[in-house]
Design an enzyme around this catalytic site. Structure first.
Site, PDB file in Angstrom:
ATOM      1  N   ASP A   1       0.743  -1.088  -0.156  1.00 40.25           N
ATOM      2  CA  ASP A   1       0.149  -0.115   0.136  1.00 40.25           C
ATOM      3  C   ASP A   1       0.854   1.239   0.142  1.00 40.25           C
ATOM      4  O   ASP A   1       0.556   2.369   0.725  1.00 40.25           O
ATOM      5  CB  ASP A   1      -1.008  -0.071   1.242  1.00 40.25           C
ATOM      6  CG  ASP A   1      -1.993   1.061   1.310  1.00 40.25           C
ATOM      7  OD1 ASP A   1      -2.820   1.460   2.123  1.00 40.25           O
ATOM      8  OD2 ASP A   1      -2.430   1.347  -0.058  1.00 40.25           O
TER       9      ASP A   1
ATOM     10  N   LYS B   1       2.637   3.580  -5.868  1.00 40.88           N
ATOM     11  CA  LYS B   1       2.148   2.451  -6.506  1.00 40.88           C
ATOM     12  C   LYS B   1       3.381   1.810  -7.726  1.00 40.88           C
ATOM     13  O   LYS B   1       2.961   0.810  -8.095  1.00 40.88           O
ATOM     14  CB  LYS B   1       0.746   2.909  -7.266  1.00 40.88           C
ATOM     15  CG  LYS B   1      -0.091   3.720  -6.143  1.00 40.88           C
ATOM     16  CD  LYS B   1      -0.327   2.576  -4.994  1.00 40.88           C
ATOM     17  CE  LYS B   1      -1.179   3.421  -3.764  1.00 40.88           C
ATOM     18  NZ  LYS B   1      -0.889   2.404  -2.685  1.00 40.88           N
TER      19      LYS B   1
ATOM     20  N   ASP C   1      -3.461  -3.081  -2.295  1.00 42.59           N
ATOM     21  CA  ASP C   1      -4.224  -1.970  -2.500  1.00 42.59           C
ATOM     22  C   ASP C   1      -4.235  -1.173  -3.671  1.00 42.59           C
ATOM     23  O   ASP C   1      -3.055  -1.122  -4.179  1.00 42.59           O
ATOM     24  CB  ASP C   1      -4.240  -1.008  -1.207  1.00 42.59           C
ATOM     25  CG  ASP C   1      -5.464  -0.216  -1.099  1.00 42.59           C
ATOM     26  OD1 ASP C   1      -5.223   0.715  -0.477  1.00 42.59           O
ATOM     27  OD2 ASP C   1      -6.479  -0.591  -1.561  1.00 42.59           O
ATOM     28  N   ASN C   2      -5.311  -0.549  -4.148  1.00 40.03           N
ATOM     29  CA  ASN C   2      -5.295   0.612  -5.193  1.00 40.03           C
ATOM     30  C   ASN C   2      -4.819  -0.210  -6.567  1.00 40.03           C
ATOM     31  O   ASN C   2      -4.357   0.693  -7.435  1.00 40.03           O
ATOM     32  CB  ASN C   2      -4.290   1.530  -4.934  1.00 40.03           C
ATOM     33  CG  ASN C   2      -4.426   1.990  -3.460  1.00 40.03           C
ATOM     34  OD1 ASN C   2      -3.552   1.984  -2.604  1.00 40.03           O
ATOM     35  ND2 ASN C   2      -5.701   2.507  -3.157  1.00 40.03           N
TER      36      ASN C   2
ATOM     37  N   GLU D   1     -11.469   3.971  -0.960  1.00 42.11           N
ATOM     38  CA  GLU D   1     -11.886   4.572   0.253  1.00 42.11           C
ATOM     39  C   GLU D   1     -12.693   5.843   0.460  1.00 42.11           C
ATOM     40  O   GLU D   1     -12.608   6.724  -0.213  1.00 42.11           O
ATOM     41  CB  GLU D   1     -10.605   4.452   1.304  1.00 42.11           C
ATOM     42  CG  GLU D   1      -9.601   5.407   0.937  1.00 42.11           C
ATOM     43  CD  GLU D   1      -8.697   4.594   0.151  1.00 42.11           C
ATOM     44  OE1 GLU D   1      -8.958   3.693  -0.591  1.00 42.11           O
ATOM     45  OE2 GLU D   1      -7.414   5.264  -0.088  1.00 42.11           O
TER      46      GLU D   1
END
Ligand code: 542
Ligand code: MG
Length: 214
Positions: free
Chosen positions: A141, A144, A169-170, A199
């Site tokens: 996380d 990126k 994540d993401n 989120e």
């Protein structure tokens, strides 16, 4: 404004959460970020997916890349069995300072080792510094564009074993295209996408769960 957003998140925890109660810390941060100021925590919706992966795996050794305020650190650590360890890497000293206090408020400092420094520097030192053989679970996380290089680095350093889980994540927003292409096409991973939302918003995002096949 006199404070930073992470400091305001910490204040919300100290004002609204009960010491030693991880769920109240998670709730306080989610309330603050949903109703006062958005922040890049994994959040409550993706957080439930994170919780289910952790609970199902029951990991002994966990690595988190990118602590930020410690929101996902608290979620993960609160679900770990008694002797399990979570190592979380954070290279911003201000964020690390806030995260330490959030983790302490939740009463989880005994299960968490927050290491201040960059993943690229620390991944090669995990074995010698922390006596880690391999990680059962890695939660990605952080920046990126670092998911893929750090995954390759973990492979090279022998930190993944047959069955190790990478949870990222993401993968949609902001997106990690090179990482996704790698784990979805490499014969060394079995990958699965968990569709969710960014989120505290209605935008699409999701978690990618990838099992290392050795
Ligand atoms: C590169 N090696 C590293 N080693 C140690 N710590 C590292 C790190 N890279 C970054 N970090 C730390 O991780 C954290 C960075 C997280 C980056 N995350 C994001 O950019 C992000 C961004 C969004 C986002 C989504 C939509 C949008 F409009 C704006 C933002 C949502 C998320 O869930 C995110 O995770 C910081 O605390 C940073 O200091
Ligand atoms: Mg994130």
């Amino acid at each position: 404004t006199w404070s930073t957003r992470p400091q305001r998140i910490l204040r919300a925890v100290q004002q609204s959460a009960t010491r030693g109660d991880p769920r109240s810390v998670v709730r306080a941060i989610d309330q603050f970020c949903r109703h006062k100021e958005w922040a890049m925590n994994v959040g409550d919706e993706k957080g439930c997916i994170l919780d289910s992966v952790v609970s199902e795996l029951n990991p002994s050794t966990v690595l988190e890349l990118g602590t930020y305020c410690g929101y996902s650190t608290v979620r993960i650590a609160s679900l770990l069995p008694p002797h399990a360890k979570l190592i979380t890497l954070e290279f911003n000293p201000d964020f690390a300072a806030v995260a330490r206090q959030v983790i302490a408020w939740a009463g989880l400092q005994g299960k968490v080792q927050l290491v201040e420094g960059a993943s690229g520097d620390w991944i090669p030192k995990m074995k010698e510094q922390f006596g880690v053989k391999t990680f059962d679970l890695v939660f990605l996380d952080h920046w990126k564009d670092r998911y893929l290089p750090d995954t390759k680095l973990m492979e090279e350093c022998g930190l993944l074993r047959k069955g190790s889980i990478l949870l990222a994540d993401n993968v949609i927003c902001p997106g990690t295209p090179d990482y996704l292409e790698y784990v979805r096409n490499s014969p060394r991973y079995k990958s699965q996408y968990f569709k969710s939302h960014l989120e505290y918003t209605k935008a699409e995002d999701g978690l990618e769960k990838s099992v290392f096949l050795g």
